[in-house]
Scaffold this active site. Structure first.
Site, PDB file in Angstrom:
ATOM      1  N   ASP A   1      95.827  45.896   7.328  1.00 14.17           N
ATOM      2  CA  ASP A   1      95.789  45.052   6.953  1.00 14.17           C
ATOM      3  C   ASP A   1      95.375  44.333   5.747  1.00 14.17           C
ATOM      4  O   ASP A   1      94.107  44.099   5.879  1.00 14.17           O
ATOM      5  CB  ASP A   1      95.380  44.044   8.361  1.00 14.17           C
TER       6      ASP A   1
ATOM      7  N   GLU B   1      75.490  54.386 -17.561  1.00 13.00           N
ATOM      8  CA  GLU B   1      74.191  54.743 -17.264  1.00 13.00           C
ATOM      9  C   GLU B   1      74.017  53.532 -15.682  1.00 13.00           C
ATOM     10  O   GLU B   1      73.130  52.750 -16.415  1.00 13.00           O
ATOM     11  CB  GLU B   1      72.997  54.631 -18.464  1.00 13.00           C
TER      12      GLU B   1
ATOM     13  N   GLU C   1      71.802  51.453 -13.772  1.00  8.49           N
ATOM     14  CA  GLU C   1      70.346  51.502 -13.448  1.00  8.49           C
ATOM     15  C   GLU C   1      70.428  50.542 -12.124  1.00  8.49           C
ATOM     16  O   GLU C   1      71.367  49.826 -11.109  1.00  8.49           O
ATOM     17  CB  GLU C   1      69.929  50.262 -14.343  1.00  8.49           C
TER      18      GLU C   1
ATOM     19  N   GLU D   1      62.906  53.038 -14.844  1.00  2.58           N
ATOM     20  CA  GLU D   1      62.945  52.110 -16.417  1.00  2.58           C
ATOM     21  C   GLU D   1      62.087  51.301 -16.417  1.00  2.58           C
ATOM     22  O   GLU D   1      60.825  51.439 -15.600  1.00  2.58           O
ATOM     23  CB  GLU D   1      64.976  51.234 -15.471  1.00  2.58           C
TER      24      GLU D   1
ATOM     25  N   GLU E   1      67.203  54.588 -13.502  1.00  6.79           N
ATOM     26  CA  GLU E   1      68.062  54.686 -13.991  1.00  6.79           C
ATOM     27  C   GLU E   1      68.606  56.418 -13.493  1.00  6.79           C
ATOM     28  O   GLU E   1      67.781  57.416 -13.865  1.00  6.79           O
ATOM     29  CB  GLU E   1      68.433  55.156 -14.690  1.00  6.79           C
TER      30      GLU E   1
ATOM     31  N   HIS F   1      75.543  50.523 -19.429  1.00  8.94           N
ATOM     32  CA  HIS F   1      75.708  51.047 -20.629  1.00  8.94           C
ATOM     33  C   HIS F   1      77.165  52.363 -20.522  1.00  8.94           C
ATOM     34  O   HIS F   1      76.710  52.845 -18.981  1.00  8.94           O
ATOM     35  CB  HIS F   1      74.751  51.844 -21.116  1.00  8.94           C
TER      36      HIS F   1
ATOM     37  N   ARG G   1      69.609  47.879 -30.767  1.00  5.16           N
ATOM     38  CA  ARG G   1      69.761  47.730 -29.298  1.00  5.16           C
ATOM     39  C   ARG G   1      69.910  46.198 -28.821  1.00  5.16           C
ATOM     40  O   ARG G   1      70.543  45.955 -27.742  1.00  5.16           O
ATOM     41  CB  ARG G   1      68.868  48.425 -28.388  1.00  5.16           C
TER      42      ARG G   1
ATOM     43  N   GLU H   1      78.514  52.730 -27.377  1.00  2.52           N
ATOM     44  CA  GLU H   1      78.293  53.162 -26.354  1.00  2.52           C
ATOM     45  C   GLU H   1      78.837  51.242 -25.546  1.00  2.52           C
ATOM     46  O   GLU H   1      78.079  50.570 -27.171  1.00  2.52           O
ATOM     47  CB  GLU H   1      76.716  53.227 -25.824  1.00  2.52           C
TER      48      GLU H   1
ATOM     49  N   ARG I   1      77.931  48.215 -24.541  1.00  6.25           N
ATOM     50  CA  ARG I   1      76.186  47.614 -23.775  1.00  6.25           C
ATOM     51  C   ARG I   1      75.867  46.734 -22.568  1.00  6.25           C
ATOM     52  O   ARG I   1      75.227  46.508 -21.882  1.00  6.25           O
ATOM     53  CB  ARG I   1      74.548  47.673 -24.455  1.00  6.25           C
TER      54      ARG I   1
END
Length: 456
Positions: free
Chosen positions: A63, A144, A146, A201, A208, A257, A328, A345, A347
């Site tokens: 359904d 990646e 976490e 982490e 992670e 990430h 970063r 990457e 992030r």
């Protein structure tokens, strides 16, 4: 040469027949036919294993009106059609002395006419990948994710008390969850994952586990499976695993990430060894598309009210729409990699997102960058967190939306992402998230009570 998709006399492909054979060999009693709703919540229909052939040839009815973001009640009949490539025995589902148990198949959704349901998240991603293929590309993504491991109370309810007091890359005894993490890894490997690394982490109770990059559809399937495995193994240890982006104030939140690269007939289309950052023009254009559409796809990659408690300065989460090789604090980071490993990457995504819609949004943004020859600008190597408003304006650096409501507004005005998600999904997703944000705005938090109750 044998066509693996050719039908057997029983109306099955060779892959489907191989699944039936494995079901018998592994003594599987039940099949969990898995899919996700529009919010990314994993749903499943459990059927006896002897229904597997019917599932492949006819599909299993359910359904659709009962699933978040699918269809109205007057058009509720839908079918689940398993993808044989996703068959996996569930190691934690064993029962009885004979070793029988359960297995999982991830499903596509079709309507009563047998057509793929355009509002199915997996179908949305497939459609975007088909566009990439038309442009000559396949897409590889390495996530990646976490997560936090918290203790449960005497009644088995989740708390926010971390299972350990370890920190970044700590070892036992501080990292008391190392055994749990090992068991998660062993379980994932039994289900076909190739684990590359795992570690504690930054925050207490935060972990992670990285699995090998794969094509985007397999990666999205793997993220959904990963979350289920982590929760199942944690539960066996009387722990609660959560992918909530920011479960505790004033510490780092959980991100996902995502490393992205495109491949064409010549190999990695992002690679150029003559470039300072080993990236090709195609890579820069794709990156430009990511940056141009970041405010809009944030609603999809960071889809909860809580997501925006993570996207704040000071906790390594990116909020600035820029790119860098070392910084970063930027939305996009280019790691030191070349040749087949050339990539960048993104992030900002977090693990609460629907993996199919999240990946589809990122890819659609990047493909638009290639089509429009988008320019990502110069890298920003300074710490953007230290910039004041004037300096950010000088560099032309925008910020991500400050909350879910603002992100949904960006999504609703982005024609590229609207088209990628399709009219059904974009409308239902925005509707659900607008309602979620409206409900949030009417709530009174503990912070407000502590701040104002006795003051005024």
């Amino acid at each position: 040469m044998t066509d693996e998709h050719a039908k057997t006399d029983g109306g099955l492909t060779a892959e489907e027949q191989a699944v039936l054979d494995e079901i018998e060999e592994e003594n599987v009693d039940f099949l969990r036919l898995q899919f996700t709703d529009i919010l990314g919540v994993v749903k499943n229909v459990s059927v006896p294993a002897h229904q597997a052939e019917k599932a492949f040839t006819e599909g299993i009815y359910f359904d659709g009106s009962s699933i978040e973001g699918f269809v109205r009640i007057q058009e509720s009949d839908m079918r689940l059609v398993p993808d044989p490539d996703t068959f996996a025995v569930l190691p934690w589902r064993s029962n009885g002395d004979d070793g029988s148990g359960a297995a999982r198949l991830i499903c596509d959704i079709v309507d009563t006419d047998g057509e793929p349901f355009a509002g199915g998240p997996r179908q949305v991603l497939k459609s975007v990948l088909a566009e990439a293929e038309e442009m000559g590309y396949s897409v590889s993504i390495g996530p990646e994710p976490e997560f936090f491991l918290f203790k449960t109370d005497d009644e088995g309810n989740a708390t926010t008390v971390p299972h350990d007091n370890g920190g970044y890359f700590d070892l036992a005894p501080k990292d008391l969850a190392s055994d749990v993490r090992k068991e998660i890894i062993f379980t994932l490997e039994e289900m076909g994952f190739e684990i590359e690394a795992s570690h504690h982490e930054v925050a207490e109770g935060q972990h992670e586990i990285n699995f090998k990059y794969d094509d985007a559809l397999t990666t999205a399937d793997n993220i959904a499976t990963f979350r289920a495995v982590v929760r199942a193994v944690a539960s066996q240890h009387d722990l609660h695993a959560t992918f909530m982006p920011k479960p505790i104030a004033d510490i780092n939140g959980s991100g996902m990430h995502s490393h992205i690269s495109l491949f064409d007939e010549d190999g990695n289309a992002f690679a150029d060894d003559d470039d300072e950052f080993n990236l090709s023009e195609t890579a820069y254009q794709f990156m430009g598309g990511i940056l141009n559409h970041a405010p809009a796809f944030t609603a999809v990659t960071n889809p909860t009210v809580n997501s925006y408690k993570r996207l704040v300065p000071g906790y390594e989460a990116p909020i600035y729409v820029a790119w860098s090789d070392t910084n970063r604090s930027a939305l996009v980071r280019v790691p030191d990699a070349a040749g087949v490993s050339a990539r960048f990457e993104v992030r900002s995504p977090d693990p609460s997102c629907n993996p199919y819609l999240g990946m589809a949004s990122l890819i659609a943004a990047g493909l638009d960058g290639i089509k429009t020859e988008a320019d990502p600008g110069d890298p920003v190597r300074e710490d953007i967190y230290e910039f004041d408003d004037a300096k950010r304006e000088e560099y032309g650096i925008e910020t991500l939306p400050p909350n879910l409501g603002a992100a949904v507004e960006e999504l609703e005005t982005d024609e590229v992402l609207q088209e990628a998600l399709g009219p059904h999904t974009s409308e239902k997703f925005a509707e659900a998230k607008s309602q979620e944000f409206s409900e949030y705005l009417t709530q009174v938090s503990q912070w407000e009570e502590d701040r104002y109750l006795e003051t005024f």
